[in-house]
Write an enzyme that holds these catalytic residues in place. Structure first.
Site, PDB file in Angstrom:
ATOM      1  N   SER A  73     -14.514  53.282  33.658  1.00  0.00           N
ATOM      2  CA  SER A  73     -14.791  51.936  33.155  1.00  0.00           C
ATOM      3  C   SER A  73     -15.600  51.967  31.851  1.00  0.00           C
ATOM      4  O   SER A  73     -15.127  52.485  30.859  1.00  0.00           O
ATOM      5  CB  SER A  73     -15.497  51.127  34.244  1.00  0.00           C
ATOM      6  OG  SER A  73     -15.612  49.792  33.872  1.00  0.00           O
ATOM      7  N   ASP A 115     -13.794  46.797  27.693  1.00  0.00           N
ATOM      8  CA  ASP A 115     -14.478  48.010  28.148  1.00  0.00           C
ATOM      9  C   ASP A 115     -13.419  49.104  28.364  1.00  0.00           C
ATOM     10  O   ASP A 115     -12.240  48.902  28.068  1.00  0.00           O
ATOM     11  CB  ASP A 115     -15.282  47.724  29.437  1.00  0.00           C
ATOM     12  CG  ASP A 115     -14.395  47.502  30.638  1.00  0.00           C
ATOM     13  OD1 ASP A 115     -13.320  46.892  30.469  1.00  0.00           O
ATOM     14  OD2 ASP A 115     -14.744  47.953  31.753  1.00  0.00           O
ATOM     15  N   ASP A 131     -11.683  50.391  30.706  1.00  0.00           N
ATOM     16  CA  ASP A 131     -10.451  50.234  31.494  1.00  0.00           C
ATOM     17  C   ASP A 131      -9.907  48.816  31.427  1.00  0.00           C
ATOM     18  O   ASP A 131      -9.003  48.457  32.196  1.00  0.00           O
ATOM     19  CB  ASP A 131     -10.634  50.706  32.940  1.00  0.00           C
ATOM     20  CG  ASP A 131     -11.615  49.851  33.731  1.00  0.00           C
ATOM     21  OD1 ASP A 131     -12.459  49.182  33.119  1.00  0.00           O
ATOM     22  OD2 ASP A 131     -11.527  49.853  34.974  1.00  0.00           O
ATOM     23  N   ASP A 156     -10.759  45.845  32.277  1.00  0.00           N
ATOM     24  CA  ASP A 156     -10.843  44.746  33.249  1.00  0.00           C
ATOM     25  C   ASP A 156     -11.834  43.696  32.755  1.00  0.00           C
ATOM     26  O   ASP A 156     -11.947  42.620  33.325  1.00  0.00           O
ATOM     27  CB  ASP A 156     -11.177  45.236  34.677  1.00  0.00           C
ATOM     28  CG  ASP A 156     -12.405  46.099  34.756  1.00  0.00           C
ATOM     29  OD1 ASP A 156     -13.062  46.309  33.719  1.00  0.00           O
ATOM     30  OD2 ASP A 156     -12.725  46.576  35.867  1.00  0.00           O
TER      31      ASP A 156
END
Ligand code: MG
Length: 463
Positions: A108, A249, A251, A253
């Site tokens: 992440s 960010d 990843d 999400d």
């Protein structure tokens, strides 16, 4: 071991040993190894027999770890489909549509030396606490049986499935609201390089990108989209006359924004602005106790209410699902960090969907993003953390100091006073106490903060 779970307050959270709120993470070669990820894959295969999908972000260690998790899944006798590099919400969408679960290799927002695993359930949500504890039992049991040669199922590649995710988002906006709008996208060299610009272009936007080439060394900025890291994005927004800039960010999400003047949009204000658009009918917004009251004020203005959860997107997503099962009209959810959940799309944070929704807002409001933000109720937040090994003692003492005040213990101790609140949470994994103050203005935030700190420091001296 770095864990995103910072609360340490819920019983089930405490019972988890390996996984935090958003998967397991660590520094490569130190506490995150191919051996561990192989065992996670094998245990997941033991638990969720079937057709599993995996994917990864752009980290340099991603290839090693995705092969480790695939080897584990295959050794357990499951079939595995490798979806390649893609955002976490893209894998979540694909799993919900086609698979019996899976795993995302990502750390992440953590720095490049980190990596980790998020486990995805068949409905596309991240694995909840109870199931994660069961998975940990399987991991620690070390009683895995490798299937025999004739029971091994194949591995296949399906990098094209990411297109279904892009199309699913674009299909929510058939009116193509992006016409005439310029947007600058900063995927931060992460997997959103493959999705967000495409989504916005298909919506009709003119799109420019910065940090738009996938690179696991993150040469342009770190995976956490901070004000400092987004200076290049801000400059390009100003120079190009874009309506806004959006950054993700590591990843994707989460999505954060800079307005047309290049100014960072505080994430709680982002949440409130999008909530304002989502509240077209009476309903419920779900968010953690750490989110600014600005969201509640917007909800009230639209005859909507807010349900608060412990800190962590999985608690928000699960609460949304359970409220819907009880026939509540849940219209929106998310966290005050740019991680927003659109139930019309899927029950997880989705940075691509958030960027698309911002285009729709600007197209329909016909005023600038900076103006829209200024029109929101004013709130001011202070966030701080104190290093102490006496976290639980601090909370106990504060409970007695504020015994006469209105409080809430959904996660840590939330103290309400007039139009302000303070949240104090002891980390379950680090010797840290986290403090958030939320007030109508900076002066009241500072007064509340000073008062709280005096109590906490006094506790430190007496302990
Ligand atoms: Mg993330």
């Amino acid at each position: 071991m770095e864990r995103e779970n910072k609360s340490g307050t819920s019983t089930s959270q405490k019972r988890k040993q390996l996984f935090g709120t958003n998967g397991v993470r660590g520094v490569i070669g130190k506490d995150m190894t191919p051996e561990l990820v192989f065992t996670i894959g094998r245990s997941l295969g033991d638990m969720r027999k079937g057709h599993l999908a995996v994917g990864r972000d752009t980290r340099t260690s991603g290839e090693v770890l995705i092969n480790a998790v695939k080897a584990g899944i295959l050794a357990s006798g499951c079939e595995v489909v490798d979806c390649g590099i893609l955002p976490t919400p893209a894998l979540q969408y694909i799993i919900r549509e086609h698979f019996d679960g899976g795993a995302m290799i990502t750390a992440s927002h953590n720095p490049p030396e980190y990596n980790g695993v998020k486990i995805i359930e068949p409905d596309g949500t991240e694995m909840d606490d109870e199931e994660t504890i069961k998975l940990e039992h399987v991991i620690f049991s070390r009683s895995h049986e490798t299937v025999e040669w004739h029971e091994v199922l194949p591995e296949t590649y399906a990098p094209h499935l990411i297109d279904e995710y892009v199309t699913a988002i674009v299909d929510h906006f058939p009116e193509k609201p992006g016409k005439g709008i310029t947007v600058v996208v900063d995927p931060g060299s992460g997997p959103a390089c493959l999705t967000t610009a495409s989504i916005l272009r298909e919506m009709g936007c003119r799109v420019l990108t910065v940090n738009g080439v996938m690179d696991g060394t993150f040469p342009g900025r770190l995976p956490e989209p901070t004000v400092e890291g987004l200076e290049v994005l801000s400059e390009l927004v100003k120079q190009s006359g874009a309506a806004f800039g959006v950054a993700h960010d590591g990843d994707a999400d989460r999505a954060v924004f800079v307005d047309e003047e290049g100014t960072f949009v505080e994430e709680n204000a982002e949440f409130a602005l999008i909530a304002q658009t989502m509240c077209t009918k009476r309903g419920v917004i779900v968010t953690p106790v750490s989110t600014s009251k600005i969201v509640e004020l917007i909800a009230k203005n639209h005859d909507c209410s807010v349900v608060y959860t412990p800190v962590g997107s999985i608690y928000v997503a699960r609460t949304m699902r359970s409220l819907i099962e009880k026939r509540s009209d849940v219209i929106f959810g998310g966290e005050g960090n740019g991680g927003l959940i659109f139930p019309c799309h899927q029950f997880c944070r989705d940075g691509g969907m958030t960027a698309a929704m911002m285009v729709k807002i600007l197209a329909s409001e016909k005023v600038s993003l900076s103006r829209l933000i200024k029109q929101l109720p004013e709130r001011h937040m202070i966030k701080d953390k104190i290093r102490t090994t006496e976290g639980e003692k601090v909370l106990r003492m504060l409970r007695s100091v504020y015994a006469g005040a209105k409080t809430d213990e959904t996660d840590g101790l939330k103290i309400f006073r007039d139009d302000s609140w303070a949240l104090v949470r002891a980390s379950g994994t680090e010797p840290i106490v986290r403090i958030i103050i939320d007030s109508p203005n900076i002066a009241e935030s500072r007064i509340f903060y000073q008062e709280l700190m005096e109590h906490i420091l006094l506790i430190g001296k007496t302990s």
